[in-house]
Design a protein around this motif. Structure first.
Motif, PDB file in Angstrom:
ATOM      1  N   GLY A  34      76.820  26.959  -8.138  1.00 51.00           N
ATOM      2  CA  GLY A  34      76.980  28.105  -9.049  1.00 51.00           C
ATOM      3  C   GLY A  34      76.425  27.724 -10.409  1.00 51.00           C
ATOM      4  O   GLY A  34      76.449  26.556 -10.802  1.00 51.00           O
ATOM      5  N   THR A  35      75.938  28.716 -11.137  1.00 49.76           N
ATOM      6  CA  THR A  35      75.369  28.389 -12.451  1.00 49.76           C
ATOM      7  C   THR A  35      76.439  27.894 -13.412  1.00 49.76           C
ATOM      8  O   THR A  35      76.146  27.167 -14.352  1.00 49.76           O
ATOM      9  CB  THR A  35      74.672  29.606 -13.097  1.00 49.76           C
ATOM     10  OG1 THR A  35      75.511  30.741 -12.964  1.00 49.76           O
ATOM     11  CG2 THR A  35      73.345  29.898 -12.476  1.00 49.76           C
TER      12      THR A  35
ATOM     13  N   LEU B 196      75.771  25.322 -16.376  1.00 46.93           N
ATOM     14  CA  LEU B 196      75.835  25.781 -17.775  1.00 46.93           C
ATOM     15  C   LEU B 196      76.834  24.945 -18.562  1.00 46.93           C
ATOM     16  O   LEU B 196      76.671  24.726 -19.766  1.00 46.93           O
ATOM     17  CB  LEU B 196      76.223  27.266 -17.819  1.00 46.93           C
ATOM     18  CG  LEU B 196      75.122  28.224 -17.344  1.00 46.93           C
ATOM     19  CD1 LEU B 196      75.676  29.621 -17.068  1.00 46.93           C
ATOM     20  CD2 LEU B 196      73.983  28.288 -18.365  1.00 46.93           C
TER      21      LEU B 196
ATOM     22  N   TYR C  12      79.756  28.709 -21.973  1.00 47.17           N
ATOM     23  CA  TYR C  12      78.881  28.153 -23.019  1.00 47.17           C
ATOM     24  C   TYR C  12      79.746  27.439 -24.057  1.00 47.17           C
ATOM     25  O   TYR C  12      79.439  26.330 -24.501  1.00 47.17           O
ATOM     26  CB  TYR C  12      78.077  29.241 -23.737  1.00 47.17           C
ATOM     27  CG  TYR C  12      77.296  30.223 -22.884  1.00 47.17           C
ATOM     28  CD1 TYR C  12      76.832  29.884 -21.620  1.00 47.17           C
ATOM     29  CD2 TYR C  12      77.001  31.499 -23.360  1.00 47.17           C
ATOM     30  CE1 TYR C  12      76.111  30.800 -20.867  1.00 47.17           C
ATOM     31  CE2 TYR C  12      76.274  32.416 -22.619  1.00 47.17           C
ATOM     32  CZ  TYR C  12      75.839  32.058 -21.370  1.00 47.17           C
ATOM     33  OH  TYR C  12      75.120  32.965 -20.635  1.00 47.17           O
TER      34      TYR C  12
ATOM     35  N   CYS D  33      71.385  34.522 -22.904  1.00 49.41           N
ATOM     36  CA  CYS D  33      71.742  35.199 -21.659  1.00 49.41           C
ATOM     37  C   CYS D  33      70.932  36.485 -21.571  1.00 49.41           C
ATOM     38  O   CYS D  33      71.058  37.362 -22.423  1.00 49.41           O
ATOM     39  CB  CYS D  33      73.240  35.501 -21.674  1.00 49.41           C
ATOM     40  SG  CYS D  33      73.875  36.118 -20.115  1.00 49.41           S
TER      41      CYS D  33
ATOM     42  N   ASP E 176      70.168  31.720 -19.375  1.00 53.11           N
ATOM     43  CA  ASP E 176      71.025  32.129 -18.257  1.00 53.11           C
ATOM     44  C   ASP E 176      70.493  33.463 -17.739  1.00 53.11           C
ATOM     45  O   ASP E 176      70.670  34.510 -18.369  1.00 53.11           O
ATOM     46  CB  ASP E 176      72.463  32.253 -18.789  1.00 53.11           C
ATOM     47  CG  ASP E 176      73.459  32.684 -17.717  1.00 53.11           C
ATOM     48  OD1 ASP E 176      73.036  33.022 -16.600  1.00 53.11           O
ATOM     49  OD2 ASP E 176      74.672  32.690 -18.032  1.00 53.11           O
TER      50      ASP E 176
HETATM   51  C1  LIG Z   1      76.681  35.283 -17.953  1.00 54.49           C
HETATM   52  C2  LIG Z   1      77.155  34.530 -16.766  1.00 54.49           C
HETATM   53  N1  LIG Z   1      76.591  33.340 -16.505  1.00 54.49           N
HETATM   54  C3  LIG Z   1      76.990  32.592 -15.449  1.00 54.49           C
HETATM   55  C4  LIG Z   1      77.989  33.031 -14.603  1.00 54.49           C
HETATM   56  C5  LIG Z   1      78.420  32.118 -13.482  1.00 54.49           C
HETATM   57  O1  LIG Z   1      78.052  32.572 -12.241  1.00 54.49           O
HETATM   58  P1  LIG Z   1      78.035  31.635 -10.967  1.00 54.49           P
HETATM   59  O2  LIG Z   1      78.676  30.329 -11.318  1.00 54.49           O
HETATM   60  O3  LIG Z   1      78.811  32.377  -9.933  1.00 54.49           O
HETATM   61  O4  LIG Z   1      76.594  31.451 -10.602  1.00 54.49           O
HETATM   62  C6  LIG Z   1      78.597  34.265 -14.819  1.00 54.49           C
HETATM   63  C7  LIG Z   1      79.667  34.718 -13.935  1.00 54.49           C
HETATM   64  O5  LIG Z   1      80.329  35.689 -14.091  1.00 54.49           O
HETATM   65  C8  LIG Z   1      78.168  35.033 -15.937  1.00 54.49           C
HETATM   66  O6  LIG Z   1      78.693  36.227 -16.201  1.00 54.49           O
END
Ligand SMILES: Cc1ncc(COP(=O)(O)O)c(C=O)c1O
Length: 397
Positions: free
Chosen positions: A102-103, A107, A136, A179, A211
Motif C-alpha cells: 500500500g502507498t 509515504l 505525510y 497529492c 502521491d
Molecule cells: C491521499 C492518500 N494517499 C495514500 C493513501 C493510502 O492508500 P493505500 O495505502 O491503500 O495505497 C490514501 C488512502 O486513503 C490516501 O487518501
C-alpha cells in the motif's frame, strides 16, 4: 514508560477525533447509519483476484522478496509506461520501481529516506499541503523534521501556491509531499504546476514525493503524472518519486498493493531502507496485483461508476454548499460554514457520518484552519445509497 517523544506530537488522527465528537450524539433518524466519512471503495475488485490468489496458494510458505517480484515490478513499469505514454525503457521494473504494501507504507517511510540529521544551522523541513493526508505528517514528524503546512484553498486552486514558498524555507526543505488528484479537494496539478515543483526539487535538492493514488478516478481528462512531466523535460528522474496504489484504481484496498517509482538513486536507497522496515507483499497477492496492473477494462468500469455518483451529487447539491464537481478522486469537499457543527447535525438528524475538514488540516500562520468551513464526504457507495444519503444531507443542513 520509555517513549519516543515525537510520537506525542502525533495527535491528529481525524477518525479518533470524529469518534470523540460524535460519542454522545445519538442519531434521531430511524435509518441505517451511513458512513460517508471513510474513503474506502465499496465496489468489488475483479473476480480474477480471488481466482489467482487461489491458484497461487502453494506460495504461502515463501518469504516474498521485499522489493517485489520481477513480474510485479515489470507490470507496474509497463502500466506507468502505457498510462503516461512514457518512452519505452524510461521506467524499468528493476531500476525504477519498488513494491509497497500500500502507498501508506511508502509515504511514511519516504520521510525516513529523505530527512537528514538536523544541524546547528538548520532544522530540516517537510512541506505538506494543508489539508493533508495523515501519513505525510506521521512520516515527517517521526523523522524529526519541522512539518510545514502549505494552505491549499479555493484561492490557490486547492493546491499549495508554489510561488509563495519562502526561499529560506526551500533551502532547508528535505521533502515535499504533493497529492494529485488531491484528497480531499480533488484538484489536479497540471503540467506547468508539476514542472515548477520538479524544478524547485532540483534547485533546492529535496525529494518531491507525488502521491498519485487517485490518478485513475477522474471525471474528464486523465490527470497528468509527474513521470510524464519528467519525460517531457527529457527523461531525467532526479529528485522525483511517485506513489501508486491498487486501493482506489481496482477497489482492492484489502490487497495492500502499491509501488513507488522514479529516481533510480532514490529507489536504490529506498530498497535498502525497506530491507529493514518495509512490509512484504505475500506472493499470491503479488500475482493477483500484477494481473490488475495489466488490466484496464475493470478500471474504466470503475471510473464510470464514480462518474454516476458525481452526476447524482451534482443533481442533488448543485448551487449549495459551494458544490463543485471535483476533477479527480471520490470526495466532495463541501463548504458548510462550520464543518464540525455540520458533521454533528448530520449524524444526529440524518444518521450520516462525514469528516469535519478541520480534522485533516492545521491552523495556518494567520490563525485560520483552511478546513474549518468544510466537510469531506466520500462518494463510495452504490447509486441508490448515495442518492438517498445526499438528499438526507441536503434536507438537514
Ligand atoms: C491521499 C492518500 N494517499 C495514500 C493513501 C493510502 O492508500 P493505500 O495505502 O491503500 O495505497 C490514501 C488512502 O486513503 C490516501 O487518501
Amino acid at each position: 514508560m520509555p517513549a519516543n517523544a515525537r510520537l506525542g506530537r502525533l495527535a491528529d488522527n481525524p477518525f479518533a477525533r470524529l469518534g470523540d465528537l460524535l460519542s454522545d450524539v445519538v442519531p434521531r433518524l430511524n435509518e441505517p447509519p451511513l458512513l460517508m466519512s471513510v474513503g474506502e471503495p465499496q465496489h468489488q475488485p475483479p473476480a480474477m483476484v480471488a481466482r489467482i490468489i487461489g491458484e497461487q496458494a502453494h506460495l504461502w510458505n515463501c518469504y516474498p522478496p521485499m522489493q517485489g517480484t520481477p513480474q510485479y515490478r515489470a507490470a507496474a513499469a509497463a502500466w506507468l509506461t502505457r498510462r503516461y505514454r512514457l518512452p519505452s525503457g524510461m521506467i524499468t521494473g528493476e531500476r525504477h520501481v519498488l513494491a509497497l504494501s500500500g502507498t501508506k507504507e511508502g509515504l511514511f517511510l519516504v520521510a525516513m529516506l529523505a530527512v537528514p540529521e538536523p544541524t546547528a544551522r538548520a532544522l530540516p523541513a517537510v512541506l505538506l499541503p494543508n489539508p493533508y493526508y495523515l501519513v505525510y505528517n506521521g512520516g515527517a514528524t517521526m523523522a524529526g523534521a519541522e512539518v510545514v503546512y502549505l494552505d491549499a484553498t479555493a484561492a490557490t486552486g486547492f493546491l499549495p501556491d508554489l510561488d509563495a514558498i519562502d526561499p529560506a524555507l526551500l533551502d532547508r526543505t528535505a521533502l515535499f509531499y504533493l497529492c494529485t488528484p488531491a484528497n480531499p479537494q480533488g484538484a489536479i496539478a497540471d503540467r506547468a504546476y508539476l514542472e515548477k515543483a520538479i524544478a524547485l526539487a532540483r534547485a533546492y535538492d529535496f525529494v518531491l514525493a507525488v502521491d498519485e493514488c487517485y490518478c485513475e478516478i477522474y471525471d474528464g481528462a486523465p490527470p497528468t503524472g509527474a513521470l510524464e512531466v519528467c519525460a517531457a523535460l527529457g527523461g531525467d528522474l532526479r529528485n522525483v518519486l511517485v506513489f501508486h496504489s491498487l486501493s482506489k484504481r481496482s477497489s482492492a484496498a484489502g490487497l495492500r498493493c502499491g509501488f513507488v517509482a522514479g529516481d533510480p538513486a532514490l529507489i536504490a536507497r529506498f530498497q535498502h531502507l525497506r530491507s529493514y522496515g518495509g512490509a512484504q507483499i505475500p506472493l499470491p497477492l503479488q500475482h493477483a496485483a500484477a494481473a490488475l496492473w495489466d488490466d484496464e477494462a475493470h478500471v474504466e468500469a470503475n471510473r464510470a461508476l464514480y462518474r454516476r455518483k458525481f452526476d447524482i451529487a451534482e443533481k442533488t447539491l448543485e448551487g449549495r454548499f459551494g458544490f463543485y464537481r471535483p476533477p479527480g478522486g471520490f470526495f466532495l469537499w463541501l463548504d458548510v460554514g462550520d464543518g464540525e457543527a455540520a458533521a454533528k447535525r448530520l449524524w444526529r438528524e440524518a444518521a450520516i457520518r462525514t469528516l469535519p475538514g478541520a480534522y485533516i488540516a492545521r491552523v495556518n500562520g494567520g490563525g485560520e484552519n483552511p478546513g474549518q468551513r468544510y466537510i469531506r464526504v466520500a462518494l463510495v457507495h452504490d447509486d441508490a445509497t448515495v442518492a438517498a444519503g445526499l438528499s438526507r444531507m441536503a434536507s438537514v443542513l
